[in-house]
Write a protein that holds these residues in place. Structure first.
Motif, PDB file in Angstrom:
ATOM      1  N   UNK A  29       0.829  -1.211   0.000  1.00  0.00           N
ATOM      2  CA  UNK A  29       0.000   0.000   0.000  1.00  0.00           C
ATOM      3  C   UNK A  29       0.862   1.258   0.000  1.00  0.00           C
ATOM      4  N   UNK A  30       1.935   1.222   0.795  1.00  0.00           N
ATOM      5  CA  UNK A  30       2.814   2.392   0.875  1.00  0.00           C
ATOM      6  C   UNK A  30       3.481   2.657  -0.469  1.00  0.00           C
ATOM      7  N   UNK A  31       3.889   1.591  -1.151  1.00  0.00           N
ATOM      8  CA  UNK A  31       4.547   1.765  -2.437  1.00  0.00           C
ATOM      9  C   UNK A  31       3.570   2.298  -3.481  1.00  0.00           C
ATOM     10  N   UNK A  32       2.338   1.767  -3.441  1.00  0.00           N
ATOM     11  CA  UNK A  32       1.315   2.249  -4.374  1.00  0.00           C
ATOM     12  C   UNK A  32       1.068   3.733  -4.163  1.00  0.00           C
ATOM     13  N   UNK A  33       1.051   4.105  -2.896  1.00  0.00           N
ATOM     14  CA  UNK A  33       0.850   5.508  -2.558  1.00  0.00           C
ATOM     15  C   UNK A  33       2.009   6.363  -3.090  1.00  0.00           C
ATOM     16  N   UNK A  34       3.238   5.846  -2.857  1.00  0.00           N
ATOM     17  CA  UNK A  34       4.414   6.589  -3.334  1.00  0.00           C
ATOM     18  C   UNK A  34       4.331   6.853  -4.827  1.00  0.00           C
ATOM     19  N   UNK A  35       3.981   5.809  -5.588  1.00  0.00           N
ATOM     20  CA  UNK A  35       4.062   5.982  -7.037  1.00  0.00           C
ATOM     21  C   UNK A  35       2.854   6.708  -7.603  1.00  0.00           C
ATOM     22  N   UNK A  36       1.711   6.628  -6.896  1.00  0.00           N
ATOM     23  CA  UNK A  36       0.550   7.295  -7.473  1.00  0.00           C
ATOM     24  C   UNK A  36       0.426   8.739  -6.992  1.00  0.00           C
ATOM     25  N   UNK A  37       0.824   9.004  -5.749  1.00  0.00           N
ATOM     26  CA  UNK A  37       0.642  10.379  -5.278  1.00  0.00           C
ATOM     27  C   UNK A  37       1.962  11.118  -5.101  1.00  0.00           C
ATOM     28  N   UNK A  38       3.055  10.362  -5.038  1.00  0.00           N
ATOM     29  CA  UNK A  38       4.341  11.046  -4.847  1.00  0.00           C
ATOM     30  C   UNK A  38       5.356  10.525  -5.844  1.00  0.00           C
ATOM     31  N   UNK A  39       4.904  10.327  -7.075  1.00  0.00           N
ATOM     32  CA  UNK A  39       5.790   9.829  -8.115  1.00  0.00           C
ATOM     33  C   UNK A  39       6.995  10.756  -8.245  1.00  0.00           C
ATOM     34  N   UNK A  40       8.195  10.181  -8.118  1.00  0.00           N
ATOM     35  CA  UNK A  40       9.391  11.020  -8.231  1.00  0.00           C
ATOM     36  C   UNK A  40       9.432  11.798  -9.550  1.00  0.00           C
TER      37      UNK A  40
END
Lengths: 283, 283
Positions: free
Chosen positions: B270-281
Motif C-alpha cells: 500500500x505504501x509503495x502504491x501511494x508513493x508511485x501514485x501520489x508522490x511519483x518522483x
C-alpha cells in the motif's frame, strides 16, 4: 525488382551523437497493429527456429565457430524478461544460453567488471542472451556513483575492445535498448503492485532508480554514443507486441546474414543406407 | 466425487524386477489420437509455464531451495532432442538449465563419473534437463566395456546416493526412459539418411549401438531395476506426439505436487502504491 524494404536493423540502428531520439510508443518500421505483429511474430519464429537449428548444427557438430549474442538493456519494466519469454521462447531452448546479470556478488566485485561477463559468452552454435549486461557497469555504476568517474569512464573503451574481440571470434552481437517512456513505466509498476501474482516482481529500489530517470537516460545515451562500433538498436518498447516483433526481426535478420550451414555428412550416405536397409544388424 | 484418474506418473512408473514391460507403440494412459494429444499438450503447456514461473520466483527471488530435474534417456532417435524442443519449449527458457552429456572429454574422464554431472544440477527455482545423464555410465560404459565390470557395478549405488542427495536438497527428479522399438529406430535412421537436411544428425556409430540392441535393453532394464528409489517412468516413444504429451504431463504432475509459491512481497504494498501514485518522483 521493387526497392527492398529497409531492414529493421537499418531502421532502428542508433546514430552516434543523436542519443535516443525515437518515441517509445512509435512504430517506425513494420506492423502498426497488434494482430499483424502477432502473425508476423509467429512466422518469424518458424524461420528463426530453422536458422537456429542450422547454427547449432554448424557450431556444435560441424566445427563452426559462429554464434549470436543478444544483449537486452532497458529500464525496469522495459520488458527484458518478457522478450526472453516471448521471443527467445520461439526457438529450441537447447540452443540458448541465457545469462542474467544481477548485482555483482562480492566475489565478482573483486574482479574486473568484464570477468563475469566473459564467462557467459556463447559458445559456437549458440544464441547467447544477456538479460542486462556489461552495460550495467556504465549505467547503474555511473548513476549511483558505485565507482569513481575515472573508473566508469575507462569502461567504454574496455567494452568496445571486448565487443570487438567477440565479433572477431565469430559472435554476431545484437544490442537492443528497450526504450520505454516514464509514463509507461509508472503504468507497469502500478500494475505489478496491484496484482498479487506480480507483487514479487516489484522492489522498492525500482522507485529509487525511477527518481533518477533523466540521469539514466543520459547514461544510456552516452553508452549508445560511445559504444557504437557494434551498433545499438533502439527498440520502441511501450507496446509489448511491437517490442517482441522488433527483437525477433533483429535476430532473424542477423541469422539470415550469417546464413549458418548444417554440417555436411562426413560419412558415405549411400553406404550407410545400404547397411541399414539390406544389412540391418537387427535383421 | 468420481474416482480420480490414475496419474500418468502412476500409470507409467517402472516396477523394479519387471524390466521394461510396456509396448513402445502403446498408449497405456491419456490420449490415443494425435489431435487430442496436441490439444492436451497446449493446455498442459500453459499450466506448466505458470507453475514454472512460480517455481522460479520461489527459488530465485524467494529464498526457496526447490528445483526440478528432468532426466531423458533412450536409444538414438528415441526423441530426447525432440522432447526438449517441444516440451521444454513450452516454458520460459529463462527458467531452464539444459545439459547435454556427450562422450566425456579427457579432462572429465579423469574425474569420478559424477563429477561433471554434479556441476549441472539445477539451482533453486530452475528446471534442469539432462539430455543423457549419469546413466550413460551404466549403459554405454557397460555395453561397450569402457570400464571393468566392478567399476560399473559400483555405479548403481553411487547413482542412488547421488539422487538421494539431490532429492534431499529439494530437487524433484523426473526420470524418463524414452522407449522405442527397433523397427521405429530403423525407420527414423533411414529418414535421417534420406533427408539432406537431417544427414548431419546421423553417425555411423548409431548402427554400432543398434547392433547391440539387446545388450542395451538389458542394461536399461538393470538401471531401471537397480536405481528405482527415485522412480523411472517408461515413456512409450514410437509416437512422437504421445511421447511429448506424456513428458509434459509428468512434469506438470511433479510441479503441481511441489505447488511452488511466488514469494510474498517483503515491502509495504500500500505504501509503495501511494508513493508511485501520489508522490511519483517523476511527478
Amino acid at each position: 525488382m521493387g526497392k527492398k524494404n529497409p531492414s529493421v536493423r537499418d531502421a532502428l540502428r542508433a546514430t552516434p551523437g543523436q542519443g535516443v531520439h525515437l518515441d517509445p510508443g512509435d512504430f517506425p518500421v513494420g506492423p502498426t497493429a497488434k494482430s499483424d505483429a502477432a502473425a508476423g511474430l509467429a512466422a518469424t519464429g518458424k524461420r528463426l527456429a530453422a536458422c537456429q537449428e542450422a547454427l547449432w548444427g554448424e557450431g556444435v557438430f560441424g566445427g563452426g565457430s559462429r554464434s549470436v549474442l543478444l544483449v537486452l538493456q532497458g529500464m525496469d519494466t522495459s520488458g527484458k524478461g518478457g522478450t526472453i519469454k516471448h521471443v527467445c521462447g520461439l526457438v529450441n531452448p537447447q540452443g540458448l544460453r541465457i545469462a542474467t546479470f544481477r548485482k555483482p556478488t562480492r566475489a565478482e566485485s573483486r574482479h574486473d567488471f568484464l570477468w563475469r561477463v566473459r564467462k557467459q559468452a556463447p559458445g559456437p552454435g549458440y544464441i547467447g542472451v544477456f538479460d542486462r549486461s556489461h552495460y550495467e557497469d556504465v549505467l547503474i555504476a555511473r548513476v549511483d556513483e558505485l565507482v569513481p568517474r575515472e573508473t566508469w569512464e575507462a569502461r567504454y573503451d574496455a567494452i568496445n575492445r571486448f565487443e570487438a574481440e567477440l565479433t572477431e571470434q565469430g559472435t554476431a552481437i545484437v544490442k537492443c535498448f528497450l526504450h520505454i517512456s516514464a509514463e509507461k513505466q509508472r503504468e507497469r509498476l502500478v500494475a505489478r503492485l496491484e496484482n498479487p501474482a506480480k507483487q514479487w516482481k516489484y522492489h522498492p529500489e525500482d522507485l529509487r532508480a525511477r527518481a533518477k530517470w533523466s540521469d539514466y537516460q543520459r547514461a544510456y545515451a552516452d553508452a549508445l554514443d560511445r559504444c557504437a562500433a557494434v551498433p545499438w538498436h533502439v527498440v520502441p518498447a511501450d507496446h509489448k507486441w511491437y517490442r517482441n516483433w522488433v527483437v525477433a526481426q533483429l535476430l532473424l535478420e542477423t541469422l539470415t546474414d550469417l546464413d549458418p550451414r548444417r554440417p555436411e555428412p562426413d560419412y558415405d550416405v549411400a553406404a550407410e543406407l545400404c547397411r541399414i536397409t539390406t544389412a540391418d544388424p537387427l535383421g
